[in-house]
Design an enzyme around this catalytic site. Structure first.
Site, PDB file in Angstrom:
ATOM      1  N   SER A  61       0.876  -1.155   0.111  1.00  0.00           N
ATOM      2  CA  SER A  61      -0.140   0.069   0.075  1.00  0.00           C
ATOM      3  C   SER A  61       0.978   1.263   0.036  1.00  0.00           C
ATOM      4  O   SER A  61       0.269   2.498  -0.225  1.00  0.00           O
ATOM      5  CB  SER A  61      -0.930   0.023   1.257  1.00  0.00           C
ATOM      6  OG  SER A  61      -0.201   0.096   2.355  1.00  0.00           O
ATOM      7  N   LYS A  98       1.322   4.539   6.916  1.00  0.00           N
ATOM      8  CA  LYS A  98       0.428   5.331   5.908  1.00  0.00           C
ATOM      9  C   LYS A  98       0.981   6.871   6.025  1.00  0.00           C
ATOM     10  O   LYS A  98       1.582   7.355   7.238  1.00  0.00           O
ATOM     11  CB  LYS A  98      -1.121   5.351   6.681  1.00  0.00           C
ATOM     12  CG  LYS A  98      -1.812   4.177   6.736  1.00  0.00           C
ATOM     13  CD  LYS A  98      -1.999   3.586   5.087  1.00  0.00           C
ATOM     14  CE  LYS A  98      -2.628   2.191   5.295  1.00  0.00           C
ATOM     15  NZ  LYS A  98      -2.463   1.523   3.794  1.00  0.00           N
TER      16      LYS A  98
END
Length: 142
Positions: A61, A98
């Site tokens: 990701s 993230k």
């Protein structure tokens, strides 16, 4: 991107030899004969600090910022996180890597892969930023 392990870094007295300070990606450098003193990863990565941790990640990701499956990240807990930082955050007690972003509705956790949508405030009960990613170490030849 999931976190496989989190552990503090341990100091070492070993130094690495530096070859010309950098390596050319195209043509050879005319400064190739220049010698630089050895460097220490302890000093470069601030490993001796008790607030610095290493994290092994799993998943893709964050691939568009060079964080790949199997990368090890250096995470500094002493840096105040702000919008744009890549962080290790616990979302409902699940550690994730993230990019931290601000929106009118609150903090977002963004991926660096278009296949993964941002995690919005209404999708989690609790979020805690553990620390800010300062370095990414990727294996190449194992």
């Amino acid at each position: 991107m999931n976190v496989l392990s989190i552990s503090p870094l341990r100091a070492s007295d070993q130094s690495l030899q530096v070859l010309a300070g950098s390596a050319a990606g195209g043509f050879p450098s005319p400064a190739a004969d220049y010698w630089e003193p050895p460097i220490s990863f302890d000093d470069l990565l601030n490993i001796r600090a008790p607030h610095v941790w290493i994290v092994q990640v799993e998943g893709d990701s964050m691939r568009d910022v060079g964080i790949y499956d199997g990368s090890r990240l250096v995470v500094d807990r002493a840096i105040t996180p702000c919008s744009g930082h890549i962080v290790l955050a616990y979302v409902d007690n699940q550690p994730l890597i993230k990019r931290l972003a601000r929106s009118p509705s609150g903090w977002l956790l963004e991926s660096a892969n278009p296949l993964y949508p941002p995690i919005t405030p209404d999708e989690y009960g609790a979020v805690e930023v553990f620390g800010v990613v300062t370095w990414c170490l990727n294996p190449h030849a194992l």
